[in-house]
Design an enzyme around this catalytic site. Structure first.
Site, PDB file in Angstrom:
ATOM      1  N   ALA A 164       1.385 -61.704  24.093  1.00 29.83           N
ATOM      2  CA  ALA A 164       1.837 -63.034  25.009  1.00 29.83           C
ATOM      3  C   ALA A 164       2.551 -61.578  26.302  1.00 29.83           C
ATOM      4  O   ALA A 164       2.946 -62.395  27.190  1.00 29.83           O
ATOM      5  CB  ALA A 164       2.618 -64.621  25.211  1.00 29.83           C
ATOM      6  N   LEU A 214       5.905 -59.102  27.945  1.00 27.00           N
ATOM      7  CA  LEU A 214       7.231 -58.656  27.836  1.00 27.00           C
ATOM      8  C   LEU A 214       7.974 -60.130  27.372  1.00 27.00           C
ATOM      9  O   LEU A 214       6.804 -61.598  27.755  1.00 27.00           O
ATOM     10  CB  LEU A 214       7.570 -58.477  29.464  1.00 27.00           C
ATOM     11  CG  LEU A 214       8.746 -59.429  29.759  1.00 27.00           C
ATOM     12  CD1 LEU A 214       9.422 -58.080  29.428  1.00 27.00           C
ATOM     13  CD2 LEU A 214       9.286 -58.869  31.177  1.00 27.00           C
ATOM     14  N   GLY A 250       2.211 -57.681  29.544  1.00 29.73           N
ATOM     15  CA  GLY A 250       2.712 -56.581  28.980  1.00 29.73           C
ATOM     16  C   GLY A 250       1.548 -56.392  27.470  1.00 29.73           C
ATOM     17  O   GLY A 250       1.124 -54.843  27.337  1.00 29.73           O
ATOM     18  N   GLU A 310      -1.001 -54.147  29.110  1.00 27.22           N
ATOM     19  CA  GLU A 310      -1.105 -53.014  29.517  1.00 27.22           C
ATOM     20  C   GLU A 310      -0.514 -52.371  28.301  1.00 27.22           C
ATOM     21  O   GLU A 310      -0.947 -51.288  28.074  1.00 27.22           O
ATOM     22  CB  GLU A 310       1.071 -52.863  29.978  1.00 27.22           C
ATOM     23  CG  GLU A 310       0.982 -53.503  31.658  1.00 27.22           C
ATOM     24  CD  GLU A 310       2.215 -53.509  31.974  1.00 27.22           C
ATOM     25  OE1 GLU A 310       2.283 -52.893  32.514  1.00 27.22           O
ATOM     26  OE2 GLU A 310       2.869 -54.136  30.979  1.00 27.22           O
ATOM     27  N   GLU A 348       2.204 -61.818  35.798  1.00 26.95           N
ATOM     28  CA  GLU A 348       3.245 -61.600  36.526  1.00 26.95           C
ATOM     29  C   GLU A 348       3.507 -61.976  37.813  1.00 26.95           C
ATOM     30  O   GLU A 348       4.413 -61.689  38.467  1.00 26.95           O
ATOM     31  CB  GLU A 348       2.855 -59.257  36.677  1.00 26.95           C
ATOM     32  CG  GLU A 348       3.533 -59.028  35.486  1.00 26.95           C
ATOM     33  CD  GLU A 348       2.712 -58.795  34.597  1.00 26.95           C
ATOM     34  OE1 GLU A 348       1.258 -59.467  34.776  1.00 26.95           O
ATOM     35  OE2 GLU A 348       2.662 -58.040  33.469  1.00 26.95           O
ATOM     36  N   GLY A 369       5.108 -53.678  34.399  1.00 31.41           N
ATOM     37  CA  GLY A 369       6.628 -52.572  34.126  1.00 31.41           C
ATOM     38  C   GLY A 369       6.176 -51.513  33.241  1.00 31.41           C
ATOM     39  O   GLY A 369       6.862 -50.518  32.819  1.00 31.41           O
TER      40      GLY A 369
END
Ligand code: 1HE
Length: 258
Positions: free
Chosen positions: A61, A63, A108, A111, A131, A139
């Site tokens: 899920a 960050l 994330g 990412e 985000e 990030g």
């Protein structure tokens, strides 16, 4: 094998790392990111390929949002740089990395998936970048790595509108290299990992390290690096032996099923 936020199991030449926070949908808190970094710095030397998957119903899920609210701007920068260090260690570490994607592959988590060299997705996988909706920005290297998979335009759409891609759409867009049925991702990734592990290590290293860097270079610089990398790989005894094997009819031919 450890039983922490990241479970590590060695299976012959393959090291399997499993995000192990299923109650929080494998949301990545700072401790987990640090553990990923340390694990990739210290991969078992006898292994040749890493497989990354997620425990429970979702890959990740993203960050851990519970850690964001109290961060100052400076802490936010340091936190993001911590992700970059961990994810660079994954992409530019010593071995190819294959991610197994299922359920949520968001923020994330996406990412992290984009950091792997290959991605196997199950039919339950879905991809999102919430985000934009959370009032933040990627990030964890997503702005650099995700457009290289799907293009800036698709990523812009995902971030501005909250558009979510299902497994089939994500496969067509370029998120996954392989799309398999539910529950079949790990077996497929292990099969691929064992195959990749039979390649000459320097050849794998050239593919995972030189290829993405050359793609980032002006063509003439990239071609110069290609010459060097190709001569280095070719000069290795493992390569010479493999070429001799082919010439002396001991190696397999190229075929559609190989
Ligand atoms: C979390 C997180 C999280 C779940 N941080 N705690 N990521 C997101 O915006 C995705 C947010 N998560 C979701 O949309 C959903 O949780 C899922 C679609 C992934 C899964 O849904 P579901 O119904 O299976 O689980 P759930 O009931 O929503 O969540 C279970 C628990 O996990 C719950 O905690 P509990 O204490 O109430 O049991 C959730 O709060 C917790 N949880 N996701 C913290 N992300 C380097 S920059 C990267 C920027 C980003 O990644 S932004 C995107 C963040």
């Amino acid at each position: 094998m450890s039983d922490s936020l990241l479970r590590v199991e060695v299976d012959g030449p393959v090291v399997h790392l499993r995000l192990n926070r299923p109650d929080k949908r494998n949301a990545m808190n700072e401790a987990l990111v640090r553990e990923l970094h340390a694990t990739f710095v210290n991969l078992p030397r006898e292994t040749r390929v890493a497989v990354v998957s997620g425990e429970g119903a979702h890959f990740s899920a993203g960050l851990d949002l519970s850690e964001v609210t109290e961060q100052s701007v400076a802490e936010g920068i340091f936190h993001s740089r911590l992700w970059h260090a961990a994810f660079d260690q994954i992409q530019y570490g010593p071995m190819p990395v294959i991610a197994v994607l299922h359920g949520a592959v968001v923020g994330g988590g996406l990412e992290l998936a984009a950091t792997a060299h290959l991605r196997v997705a199950e039919s339950s996988a879905f991809y999102g970048l919430p985000e934009g909706q959370r009032g933040i920005f990627v990030g964890g290297s997503g702005s650099a790595r995700i457009p290289r998979l799907i293009g800036v335009s698709r990523m812009t759409d995902m971030m501005l509108t909250g558009r979510v891609f299902d497994a089939t759409e994500g496969h067509a867009a370029g998120f996954s290299n392989y799309l398999v049925g539910e529950g079949q991702g790990l077996a497929k990734a292990m099969e691929l990992a064992r195959k990749v592990a039979t390649n000459a290590p320097l050849s794998n290293y050239a593919v995972t390290q030189a290829l993405p860097r050359i793609a980032d270079m002006p063509q003439s610089d990239g071609l110069f690096v290609e010459s060097l990398m190709s001569a280095i790989a070719q000069g290795d005894e493992a390569a010479k032996q493999r070429v001799r094997d082919f010439l002396e009819k001991r190696a397999g031919k190229v075929g559609k099923s190989s």
